[in-house]
Design a protein around this motif. Structure first.
Motif, short mmCIF file in Angstrom:
data_model
loop_
_atom_site.label_atom_id
_atom_site.label_comp_id
_atom_site.label_asym_id
_atom_site.label_seq_id
_atom_site.Cartn_x
_atom_site.Cartn_y
_atom_site.Cartn_z
N GLN A 57 0.82 -1.20 0.00
CA GLN A 57 0.00 0.00 0.00
C GLN A 57 0.86 1.27 0.00
N PHE A 58 2.02 1.21 0.64
CA PHE A 58 2.92 2.36 0.64
C PHE A 58 3.42 2.64 -0.78
N PHE A 59 3.89 1.60 -1.48
CA PHE A 59 4.36 1.79 -2.85
C PHE A 59 3.21 2.17 -3.78
N GLU A 60 2.01 1.65 -3.48
CA GLU A 60 0.81 2.04 -4.23
C GLU A 60 0.60 3.54 -4.09
N THR A 83 -6.44 6.72 -1.29
CA THR A 83 -7.14 6.42 -2.55
C THR A 83 -7.25 4.92 -2.75
N SER A 84 -6.14 4.22 -2.50
CA SER A 84 -6.12 2.77 -2.64
C SER A 84 -7.08 2.10 -1.66
N ALA A 88 -10.45 0.02 -2.62
CA ALA A 88 -10.55 -1.38 -2.19
C ALA A 88 -11.85 -1.62 -1.44
N PHE A 89 -12.26 -0.65 -0.63
CA PHE A 89 -13.51 -0.78 0.12
C PHE A 89 -14.70 -0.87 -0.83
N TYR A 90 -14.76 0.03 -1.81
CA TYR A 90 -15.89 0.02 -2.73
C TYR A 90 -15.82 -1.15 -3.71
N ARG A 91 -14.62 -1.67 -3.96
CA ARG A 91 -14.49 -2.86 -4.81
C ARG A 91 -15.26 -4.03 -4.19
N GLY A 319 -9.99 0.79 4.16
CA GLY A 319 -10.90 1.61 3.36
C GLY A 319 -12.19 1.91 4.09
N PHE A 320 -12.63 0.97 4.91
CA PHE A 320 -13.84 1.20 5.71
C PHE A 320 -13.61 2.34 6.71
#
Length: 339
Positions: A57-60, A83-84, A88-91, A319-320
Motif C-alpha cells: 500500500q505504501f508503494f501504491e 485512494t487505494s 478497495a472498500f468500494y471494490r 478503506g472502511f
C-alpha cells in the motif's frame, strides 16, 4: 435549508446501515475462513504478512502520487494510500463494479477534475498491468525448461494470459497516444455501430481514452516520472509476491523463494483475464491450481487465505475507516448546518 440538512443526515445514516449490512454479509461468507486462519497463525508470520500488505500500500501510494503529480502538486503519498484503501472498500461493497468510480470520486475530493481522474485511474491500471506482465515474462523465461518437463499444460495458459493482458495494455496506450487511431476508431463506430446500448459503451470508452490521452501526455512530458511510476508498480506488486514464500517457508520444504515468486506471478496474470466479480473466485482457483500440486492442499489453502488477508481484507478494512471518516464529516456538517 435545515430540512435539506436533515434529509442529508438521514440518507447518510441509511447508507451507513446498508454498508454495515453488506459488510456483515462479506465477513460471514467471503472473509470468515480468512479470519479463522488469522486466529490460528503465529504472530511472527502474521506480522510479516501484515508488513508486506502495508508495504504494498505504501508503494501504491507512491505510484498514485507520481501519476497525479501533474494535476495535483500537493497530492501526498498518504493521499495515494487513502485512494487505494477507498477504492478497495468500494471494490468489495459493489462487487467490483464501483472501483473505478470510487477512485475517480476520491481524486475529485482532492481537487482533481473528473476527466483528469479518469485518465489517472486508467494510467494507474495500465501501470499495474505492465508490472504484472514484466514479472510474468521474466519468470516464464527463467522457468520455461522446468515447466516443459513437469507441467507443460501451464505453458499455453500462461502465454494466453500474458498475451491478452499485454494486448489490453498496448491497445490503451496506442489509443491514448495516437489521436489518428482514436479518430479512425470513432469513424468506424459511427458508420457500423448503430445499437444504442453498444453505442453508449463506445462513447464512454471514448471519454476514458480522451482522459487517458491527457494523463499520458502529462506523464510522458517527464520521462523520469514515467520511470518512477513503473518502478513503484514493480515494487508494490513485488511486495505481494513475497507473501506466499513467507507463508510457506516453514511448512513446505519443496518450494523456494524464486519458485513461489514465479507461481504467484503466473497466478496474477492468469486470474486477471478470467471473468469473476472483483477477481475473487478466479484468483482462488488459479492460485490453488498453481500451488496445490507442489505443496499440497492444506498448505496451499492456508497460504491463499493469508495472501487474501493482505491483498483483499486489509485494504478493505482500512478503506472502511476512510469511508467512516468521510461519512462522519458529512453528518457533522449536516448537524452544524441545522444548528
Amino acid at each position: 435549508m435545515k430540512r435539506n440538512a436533515k434529509w442529508k443526515i438521514i440518507l447518510n445514516l441509511v447508507l451507513l446501515l446498508v454498508i454495515l449490512g453488506v459488510m456483515f454479509y462479506f465477513v460471514q461468507n467471503s472473509m470468515r475462513a480468512i479470519f479463522i486462519e488469522l486466529k490460528e497463525t503465529n504472530l511472527i508470520l502474521l506480522a510479516g504478512v501484515l508488513f508486506l500488505g502495508l508495504l504494498h500500500q505504501f508503494f501504491e501510494g507512491c505510484g498514485i502520487k507520481e501519476t497525479v503529480r501533474g494535476f495535483a502538486p500537493n497530492f501526498t503519498i498518504f493521499d495515494g494510500m487513502m485512494t487505494s484503501f477507498y477504492s478497495a472498500f468500494y471494490r468489495v461493497i459493489t462487487f467490483g463494479a464501483g472501483t473505478l468510480l470510487a477512485e475517480i470520486g476520491f481524486y475529485k475530493k482532492k481537487g482533481i477534475k473528473i476527466s483528469q481522474g479518469v485518465g489517472a485511474s486508467t494510467l494507474h491500471m495500465v501501470s499495474y498491468k505492465t508490472a504484472i506482465i514484466t514479472y510474468a515474462i521474466l519468470n516464464f523465461i527463467f522457468y520455461f525448461t522446468s515447466m516443459l518437463k513437469q507441467r507443460p499444460e501451464m505453458i499455453g495458459m500462461i502465454l494466453i494470459g500474458t498475451i491478452l493482458t499485454s494486448l489490453l495494455v498496448i491497445t490503451l496506450v496506442l489509443l491514448s497516444l495516437s489521436l489518428n487511431i482514436q479518430v479512425a476508431v470513432l469513424l468506424f463506430c459511427n458508420r457500423f455501430v448503430h445499437n444504442e446500448k453498444l453505442r453508449y459503451y463506445v462513447d464512454q470508452a471514448n471519454l476514458q481514452i480522451n482522459a487517458l490521452h491527457q494523463a499520458m501526455q502529462s506523464v510522458l512530458a517527464d520521462k523520469a516520472s514515467l520511470l518512477k511510476i513503473y518502478l513503484f508498480n514493480l515494487l508494490k506488486v513485488g511486495a505481494w509476491y513475497v507473501i506466499p514464500f513467507v507463508c510457506l517457508q516453514e511448512e513446505a520444504n519443496n518450494i523456494n523463494f524464486f519458485l513461489a515468486f514465479a507461481l504467484i506471478s503466473f497466478t496474477l496474470v492468469l486470474s486477471g483475464v478470467i471473468p469473476s466479480p472483483a477477481g475473487i473466485g478466479s484468483f482462488d482457483f488459479v492460485y490453488l491450481f498453481m500451488f496445490q500440486p507442489i505443496i499440497g492442499t492444506v498448505d496451499a489453502v492456508s497460504s491463499l487465505l493469508l495472501y487474501r488477508f493482505a491483498s483483499f481484507v486489509l485494504p478493505f478494512l482500512l478503506g472502511f475507516l476512510v469511508f467512516l471518516k468521510e461519512r462522519r464529516k458529512v453528518i457533522t456538517d449536516g448537524i452544524e448546518e441545522i444548528s
